[in-house]
Design a protein around this motif. Structure first.
Motif, PDB file in Angstrom:
ATOM      1  N   ARG A  27     -13.598   4.206   1.000  1.00  0.00           N
ATOM      2  CA  ARG A  27     -12.226   4.584   0.688  1.00  0.00           C
ATOM      3  C   ARG A  27     -11.307   3.366   0.745  1.00  0.00           C
ATOM      4  O   ARG A  27     -11.690   2.306   1.250  1.00  0.00           O
ATOM      5  CB  ARG A  27     -11.736   5.644   1.681  1.00  0.00           C
ATOM      6  N   VAL A  28     -10.092   3.575   0.258  1.00  0.00           N
ATOM      7  CA  VAL A  28      -9.068   2.534   0.369  1.00  0.00           C
ATOM      8  C   VAL A  28      -8.627   2.434   1.822  1.00  0.00           C
ATOM      9  O   VAL A  28      -8.275   3.435   2.455  1.00  0.00           O
ATOM     10  CB  VAL A  28      -7.859   2.853  -0.527  1.00  0.00           C
ATOM     11  N   GLU A  29      -8.649   1.216   2.335  1.00  0.00           N
ATOM     12  CA  GLU A  29      -8.243   0.994   3.712  1.00  0.00           C
ATOM     13  C   GLU A  29      -6.821   0.465   3.817  1.00  0.00           C
ATOM     14  O   GLU A  29      -6.076   0.809   4.735  1.00  0.00           O
ATOM     15  CB  GLU A  29      -9.205   0.012   4.383  1.00  0.00           C
ATOM     16  N   GLU A  30      -6.438  -0.416   2.863  1.00  0.00           N
ATOM     17  CA  GLU A  30      -5.139  -1.081   3.007  1.00  0.00           C
ATOM     18  C   GLU A  30      -4.655  -1.621   1.676  1.00  0.00           C
ATOM     19  O   GLU A  30      -5.452  -2.039   0.822  1.00  0.00           O
ATOM     20  CB  GLU A  30      -5.261  -2.238   4.016  1.00  0.00           C
ATOM     21  N   ILE A  31      -3.334  -1.587   1.465  1.00  0.00           N
ATOM     22  CA  ILE A  31      -2.681  -2.307   0.384  1.00  0.00           C
ATOM     23  C   ILE A  31      -2.058  -3.555   0.990  1.00  0.00           C
ATOM     24  O   ILE A  31      -1.297  -3.463   1.959  1.00  0.00           O
ATOM     25  CB  ILE A  31      -1.598  -1.448  -0.295  1.00  0.00           C
ATOM     26  N   GLY A  32      -2.416  -4.722   0.458  1.00  0.00           N
ATOM     27  CA  GLY A  32      -1.927  -5.973   1.030  1.00  0.00           C
ATOM     28  C   GLY A  32      -0.991  -6.701   0.094  1.00  0.00           C
ATOM     29  O   GLY A  32      -0.578  -6.191  -0.945  1.00  0.00           O
ATOM     30  N   GLY A  33      -0.678  -7.923   0.471  1.00  0.00           N
ATOM     31  CA  GLY A  33       0.214  -8.756  -0.323  1.00  0.00           C
ATOM     32  C   GLY A  33       1.327  -9.322   0.531  1.00  0.00           C
ATOM     33  O   GLY A  33       1.411  -9.073   1.735  1.00  0.00           O
ATOM     34  N   ALA A  34       2.200 -10.096  -0.086  1.00  0.00           N
ATOM     35  CA  ALA A  34       3.330 -10.710   0.623  1.00  0.00           C
ATOM     36  C   ALA A  34       4.261  -9.621   1.151  1.00  0.00           C
ATOM     37  O   ALA A  34       4.273  -8.495   0.650  1.00  0.00           O
ATOM     38  CB  ALA A  34       4.079 -11.649  -0.309  1.00  0.00           C
ATOM     39  N   PRO A  35       5.062  -9.921   2.189  1.00  0.00           N
ATOM     40  CA  PRO A  35       5.925  -8.898   2.782  1.00  0.00           C
ATOM     41  C   PRO A  35       7.056  -8.436   1.883  1.00  0.00           C
ATOM     42  O   PRO A  35       7.660  -7.405   2.131  1.00  0.00           O
ATOM     43  CB  PRO A  35       6.476  -9.579   4.039  1.00  0.00           C
ATOM     44  N   VAL A  47      -5.896  -4.790  -2.806  1.00  0.00           N
ATOM     45  CA  VAL A  47      -6.403  -3.542  -2.237  1.00  0.00           C
ATOM     46  C   VAL A  47      -7.699  -3.847  -1.488  1.00  0.00           C
ATOM     47  O   VAL A  47      -8.584  -4.514  -2.031  1.00  0.00           O
ATOM     48  CB  VAL A  47      -6.662  -2.489  -3.339  1.00  0.00           C
ATOM     49  N   ARG A  48      -7.803  -3.352  -0.240  1.00  0.00           N
ATOM     50  CA  ARG A  48      -8.995  -3.594   0.576  1.00  0.00           C
ATOM     51  C   ARG A  48      -9.676  -2.269   0.908  1.00  0.00           C
ATOM     52  O   ARG A  48      -9.016  -1.282   1.259  1.00  0.00           O
ATOM     53  CB  ARG A  48      -8.630  -4.323   1.868  1.00  0.00           C
ATOM     54  N   LEU A  49     -11.002  -2.261   0.803  1.00  0.00           N
ATOM     55  CA  LEU A  49     -11.804  -1.082   1.126  1.00  0.00           C
ATOM     56  C   LEU A  49     -12.251  -1.123   2.580  1.00  0.00           C
ATOM     57  O   LEU A  49     -12.179  -2.165   3.247  1.00  0.00           O
ATOM     58  CB  LEU A  49     -13.038  -1.018   0.216  1.00  0.00           C
ATOM     59  N   ASN A  50     -12.781   0.000   3.066  1.00  0.00           N
ATOM     60  CA  ASN A  50     -13.325   0.043   4.423  1.00  0.00           C
ATOM     61  C   ASN A  50     -14.774  -0.405   4.472  1.00  0.00           C
ATOM     62  O   ASN A  50     -15.408  -0.409   5.539  1.00  0.00           O
ATOM     63  CB  ASN A  50     -13.190   1.449   5.010  1.00  0.00           C
ATOM     64  N   GLY A  51     -15.327  -0.774   3.331  1.00  0.00           N
ATOM     65  CA  GLY A  51     -16.693  -1.267   3.273  1.00  0.00           C
ATOM     66  C   GLY A  51     -16.938  -1.949   1.948  1.00  0.00           C
ATOM     67  O   GLY A  51     -16.076  -1.968   1.066  1.00  0.00           O
ATOM     68  N   GLY A  81     -20.495  -5.444  -3.645  1.00  0.00           N
ATOM     69  CA  GLY A  81     -20.593  -6.177  -2.389  1.00  0.00           C
ATOM     70  C   GLY A  81     -19.283  -6.733  -1.874  1.00  0.00           C
ATOM     71  O   GLY A  81     -19.228  -7.271  -0.773  1.00  0.00           O
ATOM     72  N   GLU A  82     -18.207  -6.601  -2.664  1.00  0.00           N
ATOM     73  CA  GLU A  82     -16.903  -7.111  -2.259  1.00  0.00           C
ATOM     74  C   GLU A  82     -16.086  -6.034  -1.553  1.00  0.00           C
ATOM     75  O   GLU A  82     -16.268  -4.835  -1.780  1.00  0.00           O
ATOM     76  CB  GLU A  82     -16.123  -7.615  -3.480  1.00  0.00           C
ATOM     77  N   TYR A  83     -15.156  -6.478  -0.721  1.00  0.00           N
ATOM     78  CA  TYR A  83     -14.290  -5.564   0.002  1.00  0.00           C
ATOM     79  C   TYR A  83     -12.909  -5.427  -0.642  1.00  0.00           C
ATOM     80  O   TYR A  83     -12.217  -4.448  -0.392  1.00  0.00           O
ATOM     81  CB  TYR A  83     -14.100  -6.049   1.449  1.00  0.00           C
ATOM     82  N   SER A  84     -12.496  -6.441  -1.422  1.00  0.00           N
ATOM     83  CA  SER A  84     -11.119  -6.483  -1.919  1.00  0.00           C
ATOM     84  C   SER A  84     -11.066  -6.819  -3.402  1.00  0.00           C
ATOM     85  O   SER A  84     -11.992  -7.432  -3.950  1.00  0.00           O
ATOM     86  CB  SER A  84     -10.293  -7.517  -1.138  1.00  0.00           C
ATOM     87  N   GLY A  85      -9.967  -6.424  -4.024  1.00  0.00           N
ATOM     88  CA  GLY A  85      -9.683  -6.788  -5.405  1.00  0.00           C
ATOM     89  C   GLY A  85      -8.193  -6.986  -5.586  1.00  0.00           C
ATOM     90  O   GLY A  85      -7.382  -6.553  -4.745  1.00  0.00           O
TER      91      GLY A  85
END
Length: 320
Positions: A27-35, A47-51, A81-85
């Motif tokens: 699943r989606v774990e987190e939306i990232g980026g600058a503040p 976007v980072r996944l939990n696996g 095999g990647e966690y983020s995109g």
């Protein structure tokens, strides 16, 4: 499958330790980026996944609301095999951006303020006699630039930066320039030795840098040349610095009826200390050519002669 898994370690058939783990969906774990986001500036949504993503990777759909943006939705591919995109987006209005991304039955959201673009820095770059570049120092007539920094990077728009010099007789700058896209630099013309303060301003925010200007130096004295009447040839004057392609040299002839020269010349090479001067022989005699820029000048003599009889063609001899 999903649920709870217990892993037990054994030695010689005897269980020594065990641990329980919850097996959850990817699943989606987190939306990232600058503040924060900056209007009209490209921003990398992460976007980072939990696996790790499975074979073939996955696509995570996302949307943005609350502000206008380009694009307003899309999918981020996360490779096997990647966690983020990541995907680039550009907010085009001020306000609060609401971002959401969904995968594995989970939707994550995050709010970002979209702020105006603002000036954050000023740098100066000059050329020294060793042909190298350095911050805050230069020579008369040398390649000299200023550049500005922002809290974002305007891609498809520009902003106006106001410029000033505390003493334009030492070094001058344009009154303003448009920064953005691929251009964040402005020219500085150094005219005489001294110290000057260069100021960049936008929307009431100012940055100052002090520029020290030294006298330009010749790499070698110009040679005395001989030319022919009606001949145009180039004389090279070499300096110990990279010349500024935006700053013209003044060229004069003490006897324009003997040797004619252009009144002004821009250097033709941005990474060279060579100034190419076309000389045209007009009539026999000698003229002194003076090359100057700012408070610097150098001279050399040119002698013009009539063409001589260098060879004879179509000559035949017949008995008489």
């Amino acid at each position: 499958g999903l649920g709870e898994a217990t892993i037990t370690a054994t030695v010689n058939g005897i269980a020594t330790t065990s641990a329980a783990f919850a097996v959850v969906p990817l699943r989606v774990e987190e939306i990232g980026g600058a503040p924060e986001l900056v209007i009209n500036s490209g921003w990398q949504l992460g976007v980072r996944l939990n696996g790790p993503a499975p074979d073939g990777g996955i696509d995570v759909p996302w949307t943005i609301s609350g502000v206008t943006a380009d694009p307003t939705s899309g999918t981020i591919h996360i490779g096997e095999g990647e966690y983020s995109g990541y995907q680039m987006l550009t907010p085009t209005s001020l306000g609060t951006a609401e971002l959401s991304a969904t995968y594995g039955g989970v939707t994550r959201t995050r709010s970002y303020p979209v702020v105006p673009i603002s000036l954050t820095n000023l740098w100066l770059w000059g050329s020294l006699p060793n042909y190298g570049g350095g911050p805050d120092v230069t020579t008369v007539g040398a390649w000299t630039r200023g550049s500005v920094g922002f809290n974002g990077y305007p891609q498809d728009s520009t902003v106006t930066i106001n410029l000033s010099s505390s003493d334009p007789s030492i070094a001058s700058v344009p009154a303003s320039f448009e920064a953005g896209g691929s251009n964040y630099q402005f020219p500085i013309l150094a005219w005489r030795p001294g110290t000057v303060v260069i100021t960049a301003e936008m929307d009431g925010v100012e940055f100052e840098k002090t520029l020290t200007v030294y006298q330009i130096e010749l790499l070698q004295p110009p040679y005395t040349w001989t030319r022919l009447v009606g001949e145009t040839a180039n004389q090279w004057v070499y300096f110990r610095t990279n010349l500024n392609p935006d700053q013209a040299f003044t060229v004069t002839s003490s006897a324009p009826t003997v040797v004619s020269v252009p009144a002004t010349l821009l250097p033709g090479y941005t990474s060279s200390g060579a100034l190419e001067i076309p000389l045209t022989g007009v009539s026999p005699g000698t003229a002194t050519i003076t090359v100057s820029i700012g408070t610097f000048s150098t001279s050399f003599d040119v002698t013009v002669e009539n063409p001589g009889l260098n060879y004879i063609t179509n000559f035949s001899s017949y008995p008489v």
